[in-house]
Design a protein around this motif. Structure first.
Motif, PDB file in Angstrom:
ATOM      1  N   ALA A 282       0.830  -1.206   0.000  1.00  0.00           N
ATOM      2  CA  ALA A 282       0.000   0.000   0.000  1.00  0.00           C
ATOM      3  C   ALA A 282       0.864   1.255   0.000  1.00  0.00           C
ATOM      4  N   VAL A 283       1.928   1.235   0.821  1.00  0.00           N
ATOM      5  CA  VAL A 283       2.788   2.415   0.934  1.00  0.00           C
ATOM      6  C   VAL A 283       3.558   2.663  -0.356  1.00  0.00           C
ATOM      7  N   SER A 284       3.829   1.599  -1.128  1.00  0.00           N
ATOM      8  CA  SER A 284       4.583   1.766  -2.376  1.00  0.00           C
ATOM      9  C   SER A 284       3.868   2.679  -3.357  1.00  0.00           C
ATOM     10  N   GLN A 285       2.573   2.895  -3.142  1.00  0.00           N
ATOM     11  CA  GLN A 285       1.806   3.775  -4.022  1.00  0.00           C
ATOM     12  C   GLN A 285       1.843   5.228  -3.552  1.00  0.00           C
ATOM     13  N   LEU A 286       2.427   5.499  -2.386  1.00  0.00           N
ATOM     14  CA  LEU A 286       2.306   6.810  -1.761  1.00  0.00           C
ATOM     15  C   LEU A 286       3.557   7.668  -1.850  1.00  0.00           C
ATOM     16  N   GLY A 287       4.626   7.160  -2.419  1.00  0.00           N
ATOM     17  CA  GLY A 287       5.810   7.981  -2.611  1.00  0.00           C
ATOM     18  C   GLY A 287       6.950   7.669  -1.664  1.00  0.00           C
ATOM     19  N   VAL A 288       8.074   8.363  -1.889  1.00  0.00           N
ATOM     20  CA  VAL A 288       9.309   8.105  -1.148  1.00  0.00           C
ATOM     21  C   VAL A 288       9.158   8.422   0.333  1.00  0.00           C
ATOM     22  N   ALA A 289       8.542   9.549   0.658  1.00  0.00           N
ATOM     23  CA  ALA A 289       8.425   9.951   2.061  1.00  0.00           C
ATOM     24  C   ALA A 289       7.662   8.917   2.873  1.00  0.00           C
ATOM     25  N   ALA A 290       6.572   8.408   2.319  1.00  0.00           N
ATOM     26  CA  ALA A 290       5.781   7.402   3.026  1.00  0.00           C
ATOM     27  C   ALA A 290       6.580   6.120   3.222  1.00  0.00           C
ATOM     28  N   PHE A 291       7.379   5.742   2.214  1.00  0.00           N
ATOM     29  CA  PHE A 291       8.190   4.531   2.321  1.00  0.00           C
ATOM     30  C   PHE A 291       9.267   4.702   3.382  1.00  0.00           C
ATOM     31  N   LEU A 292       9.908   5.862   3.432  1.00  0.00           N
ATOM     32  CA  LEU A 292      10.911   6.124   4.470  1.00  0.00           C
ATOM     33  C   LEU A 292      10.277   6.085   5.858  1.00  0.00           C
ATOM     34  N   LYS A 293       9.078   6.605   5.958  1.00  0.00           N
ATOM     35  CA  LYS A 293       8.379   6.593   7.241  1.00  0.00           C
ATOM     36  C   LYS A 293       8.104   5.160   7.685  1.00  0.00           C
ATOM     37  N   LEU A 294       7.709   4.318   6.750  1.00  0.00           N
ATOM     38  CA  LEU A 294       7.467   2.913   7.073  1.00  0.00           C
ATOM     39  C   LEU A 294       8.753   2.241   7.537  1.00  0.00           C
ATOM     40  N   ILE A 295       9.867   2.506   6.850  1.00  0.00           N
ATOM     41  CA  ILE A 295      11.154   1.937   7.262  1.00  0.00           C
ATOM     42  C   ILE A 295      11.475   2.338   8.701  1.00  0.00           C
ATOM     43  N   GLY A 296      11.278   3.620   9.012  1.00  0.00           N
ATOM     44  CA  GLY A 296      11.579   4.096  10.353  1.00  0.00           C
ATOM     45  C   GLY A 296      10.737   3.434  11.420  1.00  0.00           C
TER      46      GLY A 296
END
Length: 365
Positions: A282-296
């Motif tokens: 789901a996050v892969s559709q939301l952009g780089v910032a969302a993906f970085l947030k998920l990683i964190g």
């Protein structure tokens, strides 16, 4: 099978992003063990990306830097740190893990978790600098079920819950816990509707709500601020704040699970690898910032869980090191190895149980 093919067709980046995310988080964790072990004079045998079988390796300074066939995570091998082996290697070697003082062993064991927190703050700071949502400390009513106590009391979608029985509400979990603890009892709620104070409204949470509805008959969500690019100091502050929030939520989870009412709808708030994979898709559709947030957020989760003093985890190993320091002697390596092995098996069993729950959740069952 067709549904699975459609899922991957609609989310082509899900698998590579999932693998990249976990490999990064675990590699940074293992780097913490690696660098502190070397700085403290321990002999590192291997730093590996992925898990065997080995594909390629380069030896530098007596250390194998390897890439393995299973592209998921990685590991570091330190001489004398054979947690699951009955026969411990490197005993008596001045470069072995067990030859070093207890405080050095403790630093190496804790360094992986510390690096998880460092990674989390770095990527979350980057996410907030790029521009992503931030917690607004506000609980919003997303839906109101027809015929529910909430509808009868005049609660509407879009309302902001300010207080319940005089207690300020900033998180949905706090409100849900309070409501389930007061079913059948009258409570008073103060709302904010378009900047105007509504209430106090009197409502009685029902003890036996219909399926898929809670005692009030509302769906709640934690409101967030609109995505805004922040300056580095503000981004760093938000990163530290979010990291602290995640730690607090994890610390509160055991109590929430133990006190979870039998009639509370929905699965327990615990997810495993499959649930994380679905979130990654789901996050892969939301952009780089969302993906970085998920990683964190996941890095914080893995860091906190890994420091729990359970056999097989870094926290379990750290517990034995500290216990040996208190007793002024090391426990039997064979006994310790057996305990870690049993703990590891239990962890795998728990992982299977959680994964089954993930599959049921994903299937809607």
């Amino acid at each position: 099978m067709g549904g699975l093919i459609d899922f991957f067709r609609q989310n082509p980046l899900a698998i590579p992003l999932f693998l990249v995310m976990f490999t990064l988080i675990i590699a940074v964790h293992e780097f913490g063990h690696y660098i502190t072990a070397r700085l403290l004079g321990m002999r590192v045998l291997e730093f590996a990306f992925g898990f065997p079988p080995r594909v390629v390796a380069i030896r530098r300074g007596g250390i194998d830097y390897s890439i393995n066939a299973i592209p998921f995570g990685g590991f570091v091998r330190i001489l004398g740190q054979d947690d699951f082996s009955i026969e411990q290697h490197g005993a008596g070697d001045p470069g072995s893990f067990t030859s070093k003082p207890w405080w050095a062993q403790a630093i190496v064991l804790a360094a992986g978790v510390a690096m998880n927190f460092v990674l989390a703050i770095v990527v979350l700071t980057a996410a907030f600098m790029i521009g992503t949502e931030a917690p607004a400390d506000v609980v919003k009513v997303a839906e109101v079920a027809p015929g529910s106590p909430a509808e009868a009391a005049g609660i509407q979608p879009g309302d902001i819950v300010r207080t319940i029985d005089g207690k300020t509400i900033t998180r949905t979990t706090d409100l849900r816990t309070y409501i389930f603890g007061h079913v059948g009892k009258e409570v008073t709620i103060v709302l904010d509707r378009g900047g105007k104070t509504i209430g106090p409204l009197t409502v009685v949470p029902r003890p036996t709500p219909p399926t898929s509805e809670g005692p009030l008959g509302v769906r709640l969500e934690d409101a967030t601020t609109p995505p805004t690019a922040l300056a580095p100091p503000q981004a760093f502050t938000q990163a530290v704040r979010l990291t602290s929030d995640v730690v607090r939520q994890i610390a509160e989870l055991p109590g929430q699970l133990l006190s979870r009412p039998a009639n509370e709808p929905g699965p327990p708030p615990v997810g495993g690898p499959i649930q994380i994979f679905l979130v990654t898709a789901a996050v892969s559709q939301l952009g780089v910032a969302a993906f970085l947030k998920l990683i964190g957020v996941i890095s914080v989760n893995l860091g906190v869980l890994n420091i729990i003093p359970f056999p097989g985890l870094d926290g379990g190993r750290l517990f034995f090191v500290l216990l040996s320091a208190v007793l002024r002697r090391r426990l039997s390596p064979q006994v310790e190895a057996a305990i870690h092995a049993v703990g590891f098996v239990l962890l795998l069993g728990f992982l299977v149980v959680v994964s089954v729950a993930d599959i049921r959740r994903a299937a809607g069952g």
